[in-house]
Write a protein that holds these residues in place. Structure first.
Motif, PDB file in Angstrom:
ATOM      1  N   SER A  74       0.834  -1.209   0.000  1.00 23.88           N
ATOM      2  CA  SER A  74       0.000   0.000   0.000  1.00 23.88           C
ATOM      3  C   SER A  74       0.866   1.255   0.000  1.00 23.88           C
ATOM      4  O   SER A  74       0.538   2.250  -0.650  1.00 23.88           O
ATOM      5  N   GLU A  95      -4.498 -13.891  -2.914  1.00 27.45           N
ATOM      6  CA  GLU A  95      -5.875 -13.602  -2.487  1.00 27.45           C
ATOM      7  C   GLU A  95      -5.878 -12.674  -1.266  1.00 27.45           C
ATOM      8  O   GLU A  95      -6.670 -11.725  -1.183  1.00 27.45           O
ATOM      9  N   ILE A  96      -4.973 -12.930  -0.318  1.00 24.43           N
ATOM     10  CA  ILE A  96      -4.917 -12.106   0.898  1.00 24.43           C
ATOM     11  C   ILE A  96      -4.629 -10.647   0.546  1.00 24.43           C
ATOM     12  O   ILE A  96      -5.288  -9.727   1.035  1.00 24.43           O
ATOM     13  N   LEU A  99      -7.468  -9.010  -1.912  1.00 24.13           N
ATOM     14  CA  LEU A  99      -8.736  -8.773  -1.204  1.00 24.13           C
ATOM     15  C   LEU A  99      -8.665  -7.463  -0.414  1.00 24.13           C
ATOM     16  O   LEU A  99      -9.602  -6.651  -0.424  1.00 24.13           O
ATOM     17  N   GLN A 100      -7.557  -7.262   0.252  1.00 21.80           N
ATOM     18  CA  GLN A 100      -7.428  -6.056   1.081  1.00 21.80           C
ATOM     19  C   GLN A 100      -7.309  -4.795   0.236  1.00 21.80           C
ATOM     20  O   GLN A 100      -7.875  -3.753   0.571  1.00 21.80           O
ATOM     21  N   LEU A 101      -6.600  -4.877  -0.880  1.00 17.66           N
ATOM     22  CA  LEU A 101      -6.497  -3.712  -1.760  1.00 17.66           C
ATOM     23  C   LEU A 101      -7.861  -3.391  -2.362  1.00 17.66           C
ATOM     24  O   LEU A 101      -8.255  -2.231  -2.470  1.00 17.66           O
ATOM     25  N   LEU A 103     -10.886  -4.058  -1.076  1.00 18.50           N
ATOM     26  CA  LEU A 103     -11.804  -3.494  -0.089  1.00 18.50           C
ATOM     27  C   LEU A 103     -11.406  -2.074   0.312  1.00 18.50           C
ATOM     28  O   LEU A 103     -12.227  -1.290   0.775  1.00 18.50           O
ATOM     29  N   ALA A 104     -10.142  -1.738   0.147  1.00 19.80           N
ATOM     30  CA  ALA A 104      -9.699  -0.367   0.419  1.00 19.80           C
ATOM     31  C   ALA A 104      -9.890   0.518  -0.802  1.00 19.80           C
ATOM     32  O   ALA A 104      -9.553   1.690  -0.777  1.00 19.80           O
TER      33      ALA A 104
ATOM     34  N   LEU B  61     -11.736   0.635   6.025  1.00 22.56           N
ATOM     35  CA  LEU B  61     -10.772  -0.391   5.599  1.00 22.56           C
ATOM     36  C   LEU B  61      -9.590   0.186   4.817  1.00 22.56           C
ATOM     37  O   LEU B  61      -9.072  -0.467   3.908  1.00 22.56           O
ATOM     38  N   HIS B  62      -9.136   1.367   5.177  1.00 20.21           N
ATOM     39  CA  HIS B  62      -7.832   1.818   4.685  1.00 20.21           C
ATOM     40  C   HIS B  62      -6.771   1.269   5.647  1.00 20.21           C
ATOM     41  O   HIS B  62      -6.975   1.238   6.863  1.00 20.21           O
ATOM     42  N   PHE B  66      -6.360  -0.340   9.978  1.00 16.01           N
ATOM     43  CA  PHE B  66      -6.697  -1.707  10.430  1.00 16.01           C
ATOM     44  C   PHE B  66      -5.662  -2.775  10.089  1.00 16.01           C
ATOM     45  O   PHE B  66      -5.857  -3.941  10.428  1.00 16.01           O
ATOM     46  N   TYR B  67      -4.530  -2.438   9.457  1.00 18.76           N
ATOM     47  CA  TYR B  67      -3.572  -3.489   9.095  1.00 18.76           C
ATOM     48  C   TYR B  67      -2.918  -4.148  10.316  1.00 18.76           C
ATOM     49  O   TYR B  67      -2.277  -5.190  10.183  1.00 18.76           O
ATOM     50  N   ILE B  96     -11.453 -10.711   5.502  1.00 18.56           N
ATOM     51  CA  ILE B  96     -10.009 -10.413   5.529  1.00 18.56           C
ATOM     52  C   ILE B  96      -9.326 -11.155   6.680  1.00 18.56           C
ATOM     53  O   ILE B  96      -8.277 -11.782   6.508  1.00 18.56           O
ATOM     54  N   LEU B  99      -9.745 -15.214   6.433  1.00 19.47           N
ATOM     55  CA  LEU B  99      -8.930 -15.792   5.355  1.00 19.47           C
ATOM     56  C   LEU B  99      -7.485 -15.975   5.821  1.00 19.47           C
ATOM     57  O   LEU B  99      -6.858 -17.018   5.579  1.00 19.47           O
ATOM     58  N   GLN B 100      -6.972 -14.977   6.507  1.00 24.26           N
ATOM     59  CA  GLN B 100      -5.570 -15.044   6.934  1.00 24.26           C
ATOM     60  C   GLN B 100      -5.374 -16.085   8.043  1.00 24.26           C
ATOM     61  O   GLN B 100      -4.367 -16.788   8.072  1.00 24.26           O
ATOM     62  N   VAL B 142     -13.903   5.723   1.183  1.00 24.93           N
ATOM     63  CA  VAL B 142     -14.591   4.428   1.311  1.00 24.93           C
ATOM     64  C   VAL B 142     -15.582   4.537   2.465  1.00 24.93           C
ATOM     65  O   VAL B 142     -15.559   5.514   3.227  1.00 24.93           O
TER      66      VAL B 142
END
Lengths: 302, 302
Positions: A74, A95-96, A99-101, A103-104, B61-62, B66-67, B96, B99-100, B142
């Protein structure tokens, strides 16, 4: 060959330790190996330019080895990166991250290329005329690879005084470096070894973390210049190593000895240990040349 | 009411700044609000016990908000947590995180309960007899929510000397605290206000980040004790605020003034600014009581 240790502690956080991540400098490449949480800040603190990183190798999908990856990707975007980024890691990593990119609402503005790994055999990941990178299959609780970075044999070293003494035209110097015999200005054939010397021996670096003690990796890493082998535990907690599929410092040293490596680098210490000196003491009982990784340490391998 | 600022800088990392995360202490709760990368280490550094955290609120979800969540959840597992953890955040957060955990082969050994948000209207998230938590819909790039934490009016304060003077049996003290009139031992009716005092006024905290300048939130946060409002930019970069859907310090102060809040806390500073003093200077031109958030700062609101 230089290794910047950004983080070398196991998962449970302490105030001032970092999970696994390191940068290997080899033949003008900066390879990022693993990317635990906080790696991007550690890159800043260790003054490593983000733009130098073009290949990221992820050993396995435990959080202390890759939870910093999505943040770094990011940030590359925020910094308007344009050059390709290659990510090598176990199947699922794409996928991990995507998915996060998604949703952001922030896809990257640079090519992000995933190389997902599933093979249990050693596999060539990257190669150019100077070096190659291959996987080292490891045994851990999830699918895991180590990585072997190996320089290729370089050009022969031209002895410029000798070349002039033998009256060799400079247009033939590249042929000399390539090991060929050449003709002097007077037409006489000059044996290559008279005007060149052996190149420096190619260096190699094996990164093996996380892994249980496993002699099957020995042939893959034989004679490497430096071996980074995890040592989560000391002898006293040896009974924890096998069930958690980790190694002790002594086990790491045994692998180094069996593989006849030049230098052993220890890391991935459990954060239960306030002091890491004992890791070196225990390893040196078995193998003499031990370096302790530590966060922020720069290891130059000659 | 106490706010521990774990991180209050915008996304691009610097060596010694942290992305958004804070802990609100209110009525014996420790609410974690946002969880940028590195939050678990910041919790350690600020000596906040992980086990105190039972509710985590994620604004959007930026990554800089939340990372750090997946790492914290994984650490709870390593620490053998058993108590429930509630996570409130935009739809997608469950996928998110799960999945992880799935790919790491490590499901939690404690109940992990997601409350996914999609509503664009204010919504009650949590309530007990002491306080409530509701969303504050915000306008950002978002789907984003702020959060309003509001203490309920407490019991009336018993004036014990007066109660004894009026000969009221102690079994009636709870009725007095509840505001009722009671009978003295001799049967005489005693008006409540004679033997109790008003309770301390309930406190409230509004967290509003990230958001463009938006007067529509004013009625939702009117008169709060403390308002945390993002101020990514200074006046000089004002032209960046609207397109990126962020606010300036002055805009945050305007909201504070319109909503007649008691204290304004500024944060979410762009890391382009080496010094944050100017944020206070610009905000104080519009609203007098400004506190600058800073990483590691503990803000006690009286």
């Amino acid at each position: 060959m230089k290794i910047n240790i950004l983080g070398c502690y196991a998962a449970t956080p302490r105030s001032f330790t970092n999970p696994t991540s390191q940068v290997l400098e080899m033949q003008n490449h900066h390879f990022l190996i693993d990317c635990g949480e906080g790696t991007q800040v550690q890159l800043r603190r260790n003054k490593i330019k983000f733009s130098r990183i073009k290949h990221i190798f992820i050993s396995h999908l435990h959080g202390d080895h890759f939870y910093g990856l999505v943040g770094l990707v990011s940030t590359f975007r925020l910094l308007n990166r344009e050059t390709e980024l290659h990510i090598y890691g176990p199947k699922g990593i794409k996928e991990i991250i995507t998915l996060q990119l998604k949703l952001a609402n922030s896809w990257t503005n640079f090519p992000l290329i995933f190389h997902e790994l599933t093979s249990k055999d050693p596999q060539l990941l990257y190669e150019n005329d100077k070096l190659s990178v291959t996987t080292i299959p490891l045994k851990h609780r999830v699918y895991t690879n180590g990585f072997l970075f190996r320089e290729k044999k370089g050009d022969r070293k031209l002895l410029i005084d000798k070349a002039e003494e033998y009256n060799i035209h400079y247009s033939l110097f590249n042929s000399l470096k390539a090991g060929k015999d050449v003709r002097a200005e007077d037409g006489k054939l000059i044996a290559n070894h008279l005007v060149t010397a052996d190149p420096p021996p190619p260096k190699s670096y094996a990164f093996c973390s996380d892994t249980v003690y496993d002699v099957e990796i020995v042939p893959l890493i034989r004679n490497v210049t430096a071996l980074y082998h995890e040592s989560t535990f000391l002898e006293e907690q040896m009974e924890l190593a096998f069930p958690t599929k980790h190694s002790t410092a002594k086990q790491a040293a045994s692998i180094a000895k069996l593989a006849e490596v030049q230098t052993l680098i220890l890391g991935h210490y459990s954060t239960r240990y306030a002091n890491i000196d004992q890791f070196r003491i225990e390893a040196e009982e078995i193998f003499p040349k031990v370096i302790l990784a530590d966060d922020g340490k720069e290891i130059i391998v000659e």
